[in-house]
Design a protein around this motif. Structure first.
Motif, PDB file in Angstrom:
ATOM      1  N   GLY A 307       0.883  -1.268   0.012  1.00  0.00           N
ATOM      2  CA  GLY A 307       0.044   0.058  -0.032  1.00  0.00           C
ATOM      3  C   GLY A 307       0.754   1.294  -0.035  1.00  0.00           C
ATOM      4  N   GLY A 308       0.333   2.167   0.094  1.00  0.00           N
ATOM      5  CA  GLY A 308       1.084   3.381   0.090  1.00  0.00           C
ATOM      6  C   GLY A 308       0.830   4.490   1.074  1.00  0.00           C
ATOM      7  N   LEU A 309       1.756   5.329   1.643  1.00  0.00           N
ATOM      8  CA  LEU A 309       1.336   6.425   2.463  1.00  0.00           C
ATOM      9  C   LEU A 309       2.249   7.530   2.325  1.00  0.00           C
ATOM     10  N   GLY A 310       1.645   8.792   2.688  1.00  0.00           N
ATOM     11  CA  GLY A 310       2.132   9.764   2.436  1.00  0.00           C
ATOM     12  C   GLY A 310       1.673  11.030   3.094  1.00  0.00           C
ATOM     13  N   VAL A 311       2.045  12.366   2.470  1.00  0.00           N
ATOM     14  CA  VAL A 311       1.555  13.641   3.307  1.00  0.00           C
ATOM     15  C   VAL A 311       1.083  14.399   1.915  1.00  0.00           C
ATOM     16  N   VAL A 312       0.137  15.273   2.076  1.00  0.00           N
ATOM     17  CA  VAL A 312      -0.384  16.451   1.260  1.00  0.00           C
ATOM     18  C   VAL A 312       0.039  17.624   1.873  1.00  0.00           C
ATOM     19  N   GLY A 313       0.724  18.593   1.122  1.00  0.00           N
ATOM     20  CA  GLY A 313       0.539  19.986   1.787  1.00  0.00           C
ATOM     21  C   GLY A 313       0.801  21.017   0.677  1.00  0.00           C
ATOM     22  N   PRO A 314       1.382  22.206   1.154  1.00  0.00           N
ATOM     23  CA  PRO A 314       1.447  23.272   0.272  1.00  0.00           C
ATOM     24  C   PRO A 314       2.608  22.966  -0.625  1.00  0.00           C
ATOM     25  N   THR A 315       2.689  23.455  -1.854  1.00  0.00           N
ATOM     26  CA  THR A 315       3.708  23.173  -2.720  1.00  0.00           C
ATOM     27  C   THR A 315       5.051  23.766  -1.911  1.00  0.00           C
ATOM     28  N   ARG A 316       4.635  24.595  -1.225  1.00  0.00           N
ATOM     29  CA  ARG A 316       5.668  25.445  -0.224  1.00  0.00           C
ATOM     30  C   ARG A 316       5.890  24.470   1.000  1.00  0.00           C
ATOM     31  N   MET A 317       6.489  23.350   0.824  1.00  0.00           N
ATOM     32  CA  MET A 317       6.856  22.657   1.876  1.00  0.00           C
ATOM     33  C   MET A 317       8.338  22.126   2.024  1.00  0.00           C
ATOM     34  N   ASP A 318       8.589  21.467   3.077  1.00  0.00           N
ATOM     35  CA  ASP A 318      10.087  21.044   3.222  1.00  0.00           C
ATOM     36  C   ASP A 318      10.091  19.740   2.609  1.00  0.00           C
ATOM     37  N   TYR A 319      10.384  19.673   1.439  1.00  0.00           N
ATOM     38  CA  TYR A 319      10.339  18.414   0.636  1.00  0.00           C
ATOM     39  C   TYR A 319      11.454  17.354   1.329  1.00  0.00           C
ATOM     40  N   ALA A 320      12.734  18.007   1.574  1.00  0.00           N
ATOM     41  CA  ALA A 320      13.622  17.169   2.015  1.00  0.00           C
ATOM     42  C   ALA A 320      13.122  16.245   3.160  1.00  0.00           C
ATOM     43  N   GLY A 321      12.544  17.237   4.066  1.00  0.00           N
ATOM     44  CA  GLY A 321      12.196  16.384   5.500  1.00  0.00           C
ATOM     45  C   GLY A 321      10.892  15.712   5.234  1.00  0.00           C
ATOM     46  N   ASN A 322      10.126  15.975   4.719  1.00  0.00           N
ATOM     47  CA  ASN A 322       8.907  15.255   4.263  1.00  0.00           C
ATOM     48  C   ASN A 322       9.197  13.928   3.714  1.00  0.00           C
ATOM     49  N   MET A 323      10.118  13.807   2.649  1.00  0.00           N
ATOM     50  CA  MET A 323      10.678  12.880   2.095  1.00  0.00           C
ATOM     51  C   MET A 323      11.213  11.837   2.990  1.00  0.00           C
ATOM     52  N   ALA A 324      12.081  12.189   3.665  1.00  0.00           N
ATOM     53  CA  ALA A 324      12.821  11.471   4.734  1.00  0.00           C
ATOM     54  C   ALA A 324      11.718  10.751   5.636  1.00  0.00           C
ATOM     55  N   ALA A 325      10.922  11.627   6.302  1.00  0.00           N
ATOM     56  CA  ALA A 325       9.892  11.041   7.181  1.00  0.00           C
ATOM     57  C   ALA A 325       9.177  10.094   6.420  1.00  0.00           C
TER      58      ALA A 325
END
Lengths: 340, 340
Positions: A307-325
């Motif tokens: 399955g998948g999991l992820g986050v949705v947020g504004p384009t102005r987001m901390d991509y590096a951090g969110n990808m790591a998390a």
DNA sequence: GCTGGCACTCGGTCCGTGTGAGTGCCAGCG
DNA sequence: CGCTGGCACTCACACGGACCGAGTGCCAGC
């Protein structure tokens, strides 16, 4: 050339600065906060080029620059290093997920954890049935001509459906049927199971054939349908957090799209484990998501995602951090499900 | 006296007008739109009294009046007639809920239906385990010392937990154990089941006693814990719909409170079927809900509720309409669950 | 090719004014 | 005695001009 190189550094600085401050960033501020070794005037020239190439834009004439979707895309693909999680964060993940009592609980904790780590809206998909294996099939008689079919998968999912039986059944028949089903299906991947159904009906002893057919039909339904409608969502409050500018219109269409689930599930359909998928702003097909970015990854023990999991947020987001998390959480969830 | 009577009509008119227009309502507008038979000046006098008594208030000096929580309370208790649903609406409810395949589906449809009917956030509680009866208990061996306990209730809920067994078990023992459990518990209300556990362990055949104890312990957990954490929420997009004035701060704390679930579940704990509970603004204990109103009712076939459902929205909501919708939906859901 | 200087643009803020909705009060009327 | 019309008053809000400052593009010089 040192030339192009600096320009990319400028782009990286713009993205980083804008993500953390939420203010359009000007040449002077950049020169002050980042050690680029050149004067604001030079940066201005670089910015003009970056703008011409479509990586950044100005909201209005006398404001600083803001990254475009294309700018974020470039940043994600080429400029951001994967940010390893701190030890404390890793420990928090473990602690948070340990002690989950069943699948529902695991996913509930996961979504809260992700929302908390990233401060975004988190989504977690239930393990796809088609890639799970049958652990057990149970039949519970309700009335003479009605029974409940319960499917338990190795990933901990439990699905159920009522079956109307064409003929009256007694407990003995049900037991026979149960045994038959379990011999045929236990251990089988659900994807394969659909294929086996025809065989089973054919080879069933005559007095059971009608029953087997009825139950199999329901089982098939079970395999196909509900893959669509299972998604856990959390942290929606985070949408109302940031600046109102983050989501141009309002958060309403976004909330509605999330509740639709289909939209998100379609996005998730593409992810595999190990590769984090990032979909930025206009890249999203669904209109309601064009102002948002979506960071997701598959989870699962093998090479195919459950399955998948992820986050949705504004384009102005901390991509590096969110990808790591997202990646770290997916890894833990995969482990957890493999164990159980 | 005709005197007081008119004052109440004025209050009713204020509530109705404010609910539909979202503008503070002035004496002139009232006289024009509602046939009160008196001049604005007279209405002004009544309004002054109503304000003194705390039913309405002015946001600022030269604005119209707005109902206070106390005003809404009075309106709900004394001034609003129950608005019967239209035939079309009733049919829509039926159509929407028919075709649900399992409990999860029923509740999912219910929450979407409610959100759509009321244009508010809808919440639906899973049927409480304690008031359901055991339909079947299933044991699925996983490894020699591990099995899955699956509880199926008459309301369609399915709960599961892994059990670590103190001794190794073979399929025969499991079958014996399963039979034992089902004879003891099938048909029993879960609330009573807790009581029976001790008995069962005592009277179990010696070679099974350890197993029975282990399984019973898990069963008890199952009965107590998960009543807390099951709530379906939908229509959150509706929060971002109305005027921003509806929720003073922002919708964020409200969204967070909804995700907490506990807050809502506590409110629902009080509802029975047949009586619609309305909790208005400051009446809500939880701070995040002080700007919101909550309309809920229990559902279930008997006199005791299996669970609650309701809607959350701004205090400025159509109470009569929402109460009617909530009640009608609860009735259908109750029927639906009784049938299955 | 980088830099400092300079003129220019334009959104945001502040402030003063006008306007209108709504009020409270009061004297008069039925 | 209660209702009514009239009237003066208050105050949020919208409008508009002035000001300010961040930020820009361009250019000549190093």
């Amino acid at each position: 050339m040192a030339h192009d190189d600096r320009r990319l550094q400028v782009l990286r600085a713009i993205v980083q600065d804008f993500v953390s401050t939420n203010d359009p960033v000007g040449s002077k501020a950049l020169a002050a906060r980042y050690d680029l070794g050149v004067s604001p005037a030079t940066i201005r020239n670089d910015m003009a080029v970056l703008e011409e190439e479509g990586y950044i834009t100005q909201p209005h004439t006398s404001a600083g620059r803001v990254p475009t979707d294309k700018g974020y895309r470039f940043f994600v693909d080429r400029l951001s290093a994967v940010k390893p999680l701190s030890v404390a964060e890793r420990r928090a993940i473990e602690k948070f997920l340990d002690g989950a009592v069943d699948l529902h609980d695991v996913l509930g904790r996961t979504v809260r954890l992700l929302a908390q780590l990233t401060r975004q809206v988190a989504v977690v998909q239930y393990p796809t049935l088609s890639r799970s294996a049958v652990r057990h099939l149970e039949l519970v008689p309700l009335t003479a001509h009605r029974m409940l079919l319960v499917l338990i998968t190795d990933t901990g999912r439990v699905e159920q459906r009522a079956v109307e039986t064409p003929v009256d059944t007694d407990t003995e028949t049900v037991a026979e049927l149960r045994a038959l089903l379990n011999t045929a299906f236990t251990g089988a991947k659900l994807a394969e199971a659909s294929g086996k159904v025809g065989d089973l009906v054919e080879h069933a002893p005559p007095h059971l054939r009608g029953l087997v057919a009825a139950v199999s039909a329901t089982l098939l339904e079970l395999l196909v349908e509900p893959t669509e409608d299972r998604l856990v969502i959390g942290g929606t409050g985070n949408l109302a957090r940031g600046n109102a500018l983050d989501f141009p219109g309002s958060v309403r269409p976004l909330l509605e799209a999330l509740e639709e689930q289909v939209v998100v599930l379609r996005l998730m359909a593409e992810v595999g484990p190990s590769t984090v998928l990032v979909s930025i702003g206009e890249e999203n097909e669904h209109e309601a998501l064009t102002g948002a970015s979506f960071v997701s990854v598959g989870y699962g023990s093998g090479d195919q995602a459950l399955g998948g999991l992820g986050v949705v947020g504004p384009t102005r987001m901390d991509y590096a951090g969110n990808m790591a998390a997202v990646r770290a959480v997916a890894r833990y969830v995969g482990q957890l499900l493999a164990e159980s």
